[in-house]
Design a protein around this motif. Structure first.
Motif, PDB file in Angstrom:
ATOM      1  N   GLN A 247      -2.544  13.631  29.050  1.00 22.16           N
ATOM      2  CA  GLN A 247      -2.299  13.944  27.648  1.00 22.16           C
ATOM      3  C   GLN A 247      -0.856  13.617  27.280  1.00 22.16           C
ATOM      4  N   SER A 248      -0.667  12.952  26.148  1.00 21.15           N
ATOM      5  CA  SER A 248       0.678  12.638  25.659  1.00 21.15           C
ATOM      6  C   SER A 248       1.287  13.861  24.992  1.00 21.15           C
ATOM      7  N   THR A 249       2.600  13.953  25.114  1.00 20.57           N
ATOM      8  CA  THR A 249       3.343  15.038  24.458  1.00 20.57           C
ATOM      9  C   THR A 249       4.359  14.438  23.501  1.00 20.57           C
ATOM     10  N   LEU A 250       4.328  14.901  22.266  1.00 13.85           N
ATOM     11  CA  LEU A 250       5.333  14.513  21.279  1.00 13.85           C
ATOM     12  C   LEU A 250       6.114  15.755  20.897  1.00 13.85           C
ATOM     13  N   LYS A 251       7.399  15.744  21.218  1.00  8.01           N
ATOM     14  CA  LYS A 251       8.277  16.835  20.816  1.00  8.01           C
ATOM     15  C   LYS A 251       9.160  16.328  19.671  1.00  8.01           C
ATOM     16  N   ILE A 252       9.174  17.058  18.569  1.00  9.03           N
ATOM     17  CA  ILE A 252      10.015  16.725  17.424  1.00  9.03           C
ATOM     18  C   ILE A 252      11.022  17.848  17.240  1.00  9.03           C
ATOM     19  N   THR A 253      12.295  17.509  17.317  1.00  6.12           N
ATOM     20  CA  THR A 253      13.353  18.484  17.041  1.00  6.12           C
ATOM     21  C   THR A 253      14.032  18.079  15.747  1.00  6.12           C
ATOM     22  N   THR A 254      13.946  18.950  14.761  1.00  7.58           N
ATOM     23  CA  THR A 254      14.503  18.634  13.452  1.00  7.58           C
ATOM     24  C   THR A 254      15.543  19.673  13.074  1.00  7.58           C
ATOM     25  N   LEU A 255      16.546  19.252  12.320  1.00  8.29           N
ATOM     26  CA  LEU A 255      17.648  20.141  11.951  1.00  8.29           C
ATOM     27  C   LEU A 255      17.511  20.582  10.499  1.00  8.29           C
ATOM     28  N   ALA A 256      17.506  21.878  10.288  1.00 14.83           N
ATOM     29  CA  ALA A 256      17.430  22.428   8.936  1.00 14.83           C
ATOM     30  C   ALA A 256      18.779  22.269   8.240  1.00 14.83           C
TER      31      ALA A 256
END
Length: 478
Positions: A247-256
């Motif tokens: 299974q692929s993992t996509l981690k998105i880290t976004t800054l508020a």
């Protein structure tokens, strides 16, 4: 379409779908994407030519016009594509030649554009009385705002009036930080083939970088402005197609920040999580509040077994540089990103010389750029589409801010790709080619959407435009 024009890896069902798309039923654009996203000739490969064409065409809304549907017809001026009006401006010992690309609509536009340049020149030289007289004369001409040329005329007149008389015509600043303006940007991203293709090119660069690191099936994207949720919709679908047993993992880290609040970003994460669950991709969505000076792999939660990518799509042009403040947050961000040692950094920006150019040049650039962008949308989206109206309202604010405002009030500070290359190079980045297969697919894609739209590789970036005017450039860096 001739058989030889099809990409080699485009399935027969995809060919039939695209042939249908060029007919009278634009709803099939969306349907074709939904069908194609469930299949694929080689799920292990990133999204290349054929898949790119089908996917981007599929992102059209049901209100989008097909190639042969009723776009307005008009007489085109018999001018070379690089025809310009040259306005000479002198200020002290400085001499400025201001190119103004003529909008190819009707002969009346030539004298109108020349008058606008004269008004901008008068403002630049401090002759406010002369500029006011020109603007008063132009305002007396009826303008029904019914086509792209008339709209850009109206936007520019409002912007110049605001520049000359900010008390009577308040300058657009705070409006560019509202929820309504954020929604107008989303509408623009969704409706414009050039903006959509730019996001697709960015995704393709991320997938290519991941394919170069086959030891991991984890992708971590740092995004400083998650303003285009559908970019990640597309990335999740592509990852779903390419994953095999693991299974692929996509981690998105976004800054508020002040525009993208934690509450709004949480809603984005919830919607993406629902799609990821349907596609069988593991999604991790992190929201952080952090100063640029504190950026580090540890603070962003980067792990050794992840392929790290940084998404700078339409982020830098809204950040002030050293021409505004000694703090220079634009270069500070680039240095911070470089320190993260990402596998790839994707940059997507508008191609317009609107930052440090002399004022008359900025006005000429805005006329040419926004005129071409409005015309491209006009050729693609139905006139009564509510999303088109919202996107156009946003463009009027953007043009107004770039022309009427200076200093910290000028939020819109677009650059041309040549300037971005210099800035990225000074920050220590090297250009990473996006690949010929990508270019061939994009060229076919843009031509299928509408013959006026273009896609080509140039100087290491992919340029997307309308009738010879580049509007968007996407590039990848390491």
């Amino acid at each position: 379409m001739e058989r030889s024009a099809w990409p080699k890896n485009l399935s027969s069902s995809g060919k039939r779908a695209i042939q249908d798309l060029c007919g009278q039923n634009p709803k099939k654009l969306r349907d074709a994407f939904d069908a194609h996203s469930q299949t694929g000739d080689d799920p292990r490969q990133p999204l290349f030519a054929g898949d790119l064409i089908v996917s981007v065409l599929g992102s059209f809304s049901s209100n989008t016009q097909s190639l042969s549907s009723g776009a307005e017809s008009y007489e085109v001026l018999q001018l070379p594509s690089n025809a310009c009006v040259m306005s000479g401006v002198s200020k002290g010992s400085e001499s400025v030649k201001t190119p103004v690309r003529r909008l190819q609509r009707c002969p009346v536009s030539i004298s109108w554009e020349q008058s606008v340049v004269e008004a901008a020149t008068a403002i630049y030289k401090g002759r406010v009385d002369v500029a006011s007289e020109i603007l008063m004369r132009l305002s007396a001409v009826p303008n029904p705002m019914s086509n792209s040329e008339q709209k850009v005329m109206g936007y520019m007149l409002s912007a110049l009036k605001s520049r000359v008389s900010p008390v009577d015509y308040p300058r657009p600043v705070a409006e560019l930080f509202t929820e309504e303006h954020l929604l107008s940007a989303r509408s623009l991203y969704d409706l414009s083939p050039c903006f959509r293709a730019g996001f697709m090119a960015a995704n393709n660069a991320i997938l290519e970088a991941a394919s170069e690191q086959p030891s991991t099936n984890k992708i971590h994207v740092i995004d400083f402005d998650t303003g285009r949720e559908r970019q990640y919709n597309h990335l999740l679908r592509a990852l779903s197609k390419r994953q095999t047993s693991n299974q692929s993992t996509l981690k998105i880290t976004t800054l508020a920040d002040s525009i993208n609040s934690e509450e709004r970003l949480k809603m984005v994460g919830d919607r993406l999580s629902e799609l990821a669950a349907k596609k069988g991709v593991r999604l991790v969505f992190n929201i952080l509040s952090q100063k640029l000076s504190k950026l580090s792999r540890d603070s962003l939660g980067c792990e050794p077994d992840e392929m790290l990518a940084v998404n700078l799509a339409f982020k830098l042009y809204r950040m002030p540089d050293d021409s505004v403040s000694v703090e220079n947050s634009r270069d500070e961000l680039l240095r911070g990103v470089k320190g993260l040692a990402p596998r790839v950094v994707v940059l997507v920006e508008q191609e317009m010389n609107g930052n440090t150019a002399p004022f008359p040049t900025r006005v000429g650039e805005a006329l040419a750029y926004y005129g071409a962008l409005l015309e491209s949308i006009e050729s693609t989206v139905l006139r009564d589409d509510s999303e088109r109206a919202r996107a156009e309202e946003g463009l009027s604010r953007r043009l107004g801010n770039s022309v009427a405002c200076e200093g910290k009030d000028r939020v819109e500070r677009c650059e041309v790709f040549e300037e971005w290359r210099a800035r990225m190079g000074m920050a220590g980045f090297e250009l990473k080619p996006l690949g010929q297969r990508m270019g061939q697919g994009v060229a076919q894609l843009m031509n299928l959407v509408n013959p006026g739209h273009t896609g080509k590789e140039e100087d290491g970036g992919f340029c997307f435009g309308w009738r010879g005017r580049t509007l968007i450039v996407a590039s990848a860096w390491r």
